[in-house]
Design a protein around this motif. Structure first.
Motif, mmCIF file in Angstrom:
data_model
loop_
_atom_site.group_PDB
_atom_site.id
_atom_site.type_symbol
_atom_site.label_atom_id
_atom_site.label_comp_id
_atom_site.label_asym_id
_atom_site.label_seq_id
_atom_site.Cartn_x
_atom_site.Cartn_y
_atom_site.Cartn_z
ATOM 1 N N VAL A 70 -20.317 26.105 -2.418
ATOM 2 C CA VAL A 70 -21.646 26.700 -2.482
ATOM 3 C C VAL A 70 -21.797 27.653 -1.308
ATOM 4 O O VAL A 70 -21.330 27.382 -0.202
ATOM 5 C CB VAL A 70 -22.753 25.602 -2.446
ATOM 6 C CG1 VAL A 70 -22.671 24.784 -1.170
ATOM 7 C CG2 VAL A 70 -24.140 26.217 -2.593
ATOM 8 N N ARG A 71 -22.401 28.790 -1.552
ATOM 9 C CA ARG A 71 -22.646 29.770 -0.501
ATOM 10 C C ARG A 71 -24.156 29.886 -0.319
ATOM 11 O O ARG A 71 -24.883 30.188 -1.258
ATOM 12 C CB ARG A 71 -22.036 31.121 -0.876
ATOM 13 C CG ARG A 71 -22.300 32.206 0.156
ATOM 14 C CD ARG A 71 -21.469 33.435 -0.116
ATOM 15 N NE ARG A 71 -20.054 33.169 0.079
ATOM 16 C CZ ARG A 71 -19.100 34.054 -0.173
ATOM 17 N NH1 ARG A 71 -19.406 35.237 -0.656
ATOM 18 N NH2 ARG A 71 -17.831 33.756 0.041
ATOM 19 N N LEU A 72 -24.603 29.626 0.878
ATOM 20 C CA LEU A 72 -26.035 29.626 1.173
ATOM 21 C C LEU A 72 -26.419 30.936 1.848
ATOM 22 O O LEU A 72 -25.766 31.369 2.799
ATOM 23 C CB LEU A 72 -26.373 28.435 2.077
ATOM 24 C CG LEU A 72 -25.881 27.068 1.574
ATOM 25 C CD1 LEU A 72 -26.222 25.977 2.588
ATOM 26 C CD2 LEU A 72 -26.469 26.744 0.216
ATOM 27 N N ASP A 73 -27.481 31.558 1.367
ATOM 28 C CA ASP A 73 -27.897 32.868 1.886
ATOM 29 C C ASP A 73 -28.301 32.790 3.357
ATOM 30 O O ASP A 73 -27.796 33.521 4.202
ATOM 31 C CB ASP A 73 -29.063 33.425 1.062
ATOM 32 C CG ASP A 73 -28.604 33.925 -0.299
ATOM 33 O OD1 ASP A 73 -27.382 34.032 -0.507
ATOM 34 O OD2 ASP A 73 -29.455 34.202 -1.149
ATOM 35 N N VAL A 74 -29.264 31.921 3.656
ATOM 36 C CA VAL A 74 -29.767 31.788 5.024
ATOM 37 C C VAL A 74 -29.723 30.317 5.409
ATOM 38 O O VAL A 74 -30.393 29.480 4.785
ATOM 39 C CB VAL A 74 -31.209 32.325 5.153
ATOM 40 C CG1 VAL A 74 -31.691 32.188 6.598
ATOM 41 C CG2 VAL A 74 -31.290 33.770 4.696
ATOM 42 N N TYR A 75 -28.930 29.990 6.413
ATOM 43 C CA TYR A 75 -28.742 28.608 6.840
ATOM 44 C C TYR A 75 -28.932 28.576 8.355
ATOM 45 O O TYR A 75 -28.113 29.106 9.102
ATOM 46 C CB TYR A 75 -27.333 28.144 6.465
ATOM 47 C CG TYR A 75 -27.006 26.708 6.807
ATOM 48 C CD1 TYR A 75 -27.164 25.692 5.874
ATOM 49 C CD2 TYR A 75 -26.498 26.363 8.064
ATOM 50 C CE1 TYR A 75 -26.832 24.366 6.172
ATOM 51 C CE2 TYR A 75 -26.169 25.048 8.372
ATOM 52 C CZ TYR A 75 -26.338 24.060 7.425
ATOM 53 O OH TYR A 75 -26.013 22.764 7.728
ATOM 54 N N VAL A 76 -30.050 27.993 8.795
ATOM 55 C CA VAL A 76 -30.362 27.980 10.224
ATOM 56 C C VAL A 76 -30.779 26.586 10.654
ATOM 57 O O VAL A 76 -31.168 25.742 9.835
ATOM 58 C CB VAL A 76 -31.487 28.992 10.568
ATOM 59 C CG1 VAL A 76 -31.024 30.420 10.346
ATOM 60 C CG2 VAL A 76 -32.750 28.705 9.761
ATOM 61 N N GLU A 77 -30.683 26.341 11.955
ATOM 62 C CA GLU A 77 -31.091 25.073 12.546
ATOM 63 C C GLU A 77 -32.051 25.356 13.688
ATOM 64 O O GLU A 77 -31.915 26.371 14.380
ATOM 65 C CB GLU A 77 -29.881 24.307 13.086
ATOM 66 C CG GLU A 77 -28.825 23.997 12.051
ATOM 67 C CD GLU A 77 -27.582 23.367 12.670
ATOM 68 O OE1 GLU A 77 -27.633 23.050 13.887
ATOM 69 O OE2 GLU A 77 -26.573 23.214 11.970
ATOM 70 N N ASP A 78 -33.014 24.441 13.894
ATOM 71 C CA ASP A 78 -33.892 24.614 15.046
ATOM 72 C C ASP A 78 -33.418 23.725 16.192
ATOM 73 O O ASP A 78 -32.373 23.060 16.097
ATOM 74 C CB ASP A 78 -35.359 24.355 14.688
ATOM 75 C CG ASP A 78 -35.642 22.899 14.316
ATOM 76 O OD1 ASP A 78 -34.784 22.024 14.591
ATOM 77 O OD2 ASP A 78 -36.712 22.631 13.753
ATOM 78 N N GLU A 79 -34.186 23.713 17.281
ATOM 79 C CA GLU A 79 -33.751 23.015 18.495
ATOM 80 C C GLU A 79 -33.649 21.505 18.309
ATOM 81 O O GLU A 79 -32.934 20.821 19.041
ATOM 82 C CB GLU A 79 -34.715 23.328 19.657
ATOM 83 C CG GLU A 79 -36.099 22.722 19.525
ATOM 84 C CD GLU A 79 -37.015 23.494 18.580
ATOM 85 O OE1 GLU A 79 -38.129 23.018 18.307
ATOM 86 O OE2 GLU A 79 -36.608 24.595 18.126
ATOM 87 N N SER A 80 -34.330 20.964 17.283
ATOM 88 C CA SER A 80 -34.272 19.519 17.048
ATOM 89 C C SER A 80 -33.204 19.136 16.024
ATOM 90 O O SER A 80 -33.038 17.963 15.706
ATOM 91 C CB SER A 80 -35.638 19.008 16.563
ATOM 92 O OG SER A 80 -35.961 19.578 15.306
ATOM 93 N N GLY A 81 -32.483 20.134 15.500
ATOM 94 C CA GLY A 81 -31.433 19.862 14.525
ATOM 95 C C GLY A 81 -31.880 19.940 13.086
ATOM 96 O O GLY A 81 -31.074 19.730 12.168
ATOM 97 N N THR A 82 -33.161 20.224 12.849
ATOM 98 C CA THR A 82 -33.641 20.381 11.482
ATOM 99 C C THR A 82 -32.967 21.587 10.841
ATOM 100 O O THR A 82 -32.836 22.646 11.458
ATOM 101 C CB THR A 82 -35.170 20.570 11.463
ATOM 102 O OG1 THR A 82 -35.784 19.398 11.991
ATOM 103 C CG2 THR A 82 -35.682 20.796 10.044
ATOM 104 N N ILE A 83 -32.552 21.416 9.590
ATOM 105 C CA ILE A 83 -31.827 22.465 8.871
ATOM 106 C C ILE A 83 -32.748 23.136 7.858
ATOM 107 O O ILE A 83 -33.489 22.467 7.128
ATOM 108 C CB ILE A 83 -30.597 21.870 8.153
ATOM 109 C CG1 ILE A 83 -29.591 21.362 9.188
ATOM 110 C CG2 ILE A 83 -29.947 22.898 7.234
ATOM 111 C CD1 ILE A 83 -28.439 20.586 8.592
#
Length: 290
Positions: A67-80
């Motif tokens: 699977v290819r995800l367009d936008v995949y980011v994490e915040d400072e607490s590790g939330t995806i």
């Protein structure tokens, strides 16, 4: 032919907007815009965003679907946060099943990196749709696992799926999100956030390198598409010839049956089995041959 394809690619590039995932993905590389979009959708504050991958690809095994995800980011607490631009609904419940698939792939990717299941992070899968995915006219549809008998009792598994509807008219949303949805729907950018987003779209589209990348991808896609069409036509002709020959043999067998030609002779002449030939007989003919 190559020149015509290049001209079509250039026209397609000029017509691209925020609703095209190629442009959306690159605009979302602007950390401030991506951060603000997530904050406005979820009504949260994020201190920092991290981009583990420019374009996240998950391929668990050589024999599995990736699977290819367009936008995949994490915040400072590790939330995806996985954000996808969706312009087609697909067949049946394909769209919603895709969120389930993405969730499973993200979780398996984390587990494969040594995370225990009880340490799986909070994840948000956000689909920005140019259409109403559920036909209820809501601007935002938010789904979390809840108990049917006690609706306010949430499972708390840390998974949320959110669908934004660019066509929606119901539900109170942040002014930035309302303007953003109008912009995705093809209207003029309004408000500071959406106007900044529109400027970023134009900046991306004025990058020669990005334009060349898109045109290369476009022409490569067209090449594969044309090859696929050509192969399909050739296969169709082959199958058509086989089907035509088959129909001719069936017609011949019927004629021979009508002339009361022995079944073994018809078998040899048509190449059909006795069972196939018998299915062609009329009830009266079957009775006569008994």
């Amino acid at each position: 032919m190559a020149q015509n394809t290049e001209e079509r690619a250039l026209r397609a590039w000029e017509e691209l907007s925020i609703s095209d995932n190629f442009i959306f993905q690159r605009v979302m590389q602007n950390k401030n815009l991506c951060k603000r979009l997530i904050e406005r959708i979820l009504h949260i504050k994020i201190r920092e965003l991290d981009y583990p991958h420019t374009e996240k690809s998950i391929d668990l095994r050589l024999d599995s679907k990736s699977v290819r995800l367009d936008v995949y980011v994490e915040d400072e607490s590790g939330t995806i946060y996985n954000i996808e631009m969706q312009t087609t609904k697909g067949h049946g419940d394909e769209l919603v099943k895709r969120t389930r698939y993405y969730q499973g792939m993200i979780d398996m990717d984390l587990l494969g990196k040594g995370v225990y299941y009880d340490q799986l992070r909070q994840t948000y899968i956000i689909f920005i749709c140019t259409f109403d995915p559920f036909g209820m006219d809501e601007r935002i549809y938010t789904f979390r696992n809840a108990c049917l008998e006690i609706p306010h009792l949430l499972l708390g598994d840390g998974a949320a799926k959110i669908f934004l509807n660019a066509k929606g008219l119901k539900g109170v949303v942040d002014a930035d999100i309302e303007n953003f949805l109008h912009y995705v729907d093809g209207r003029e950018a309004a408000g500071v956030f959406t106007e900044t987003l529109a400027k970023e779209v134009e900046r991306v589209k004025h990058q020669d390198e990005t334009r060349r990348e898109y045109m290369t991808l476009y022409m490569e896609y067209q090449k594969h598409h044309q090859e696929g069409v050509k192969e399909g036509l050739q296969r169709g002709r082959r199958e058509g010839r086989r089907e035509g020959r088959r129909e001719g043999l069936i017609a011949m067998a019927r004629s021979l049956l009508a002339l009361n030609v022995p079944l073994d002779v018809i078998e040899k002449s048509s190449g059909m089995t006795r069972e196939e030939i018998l299915t062609l007989q009329t009830p009266a003919a079957k009775h006569d041959r008994r």
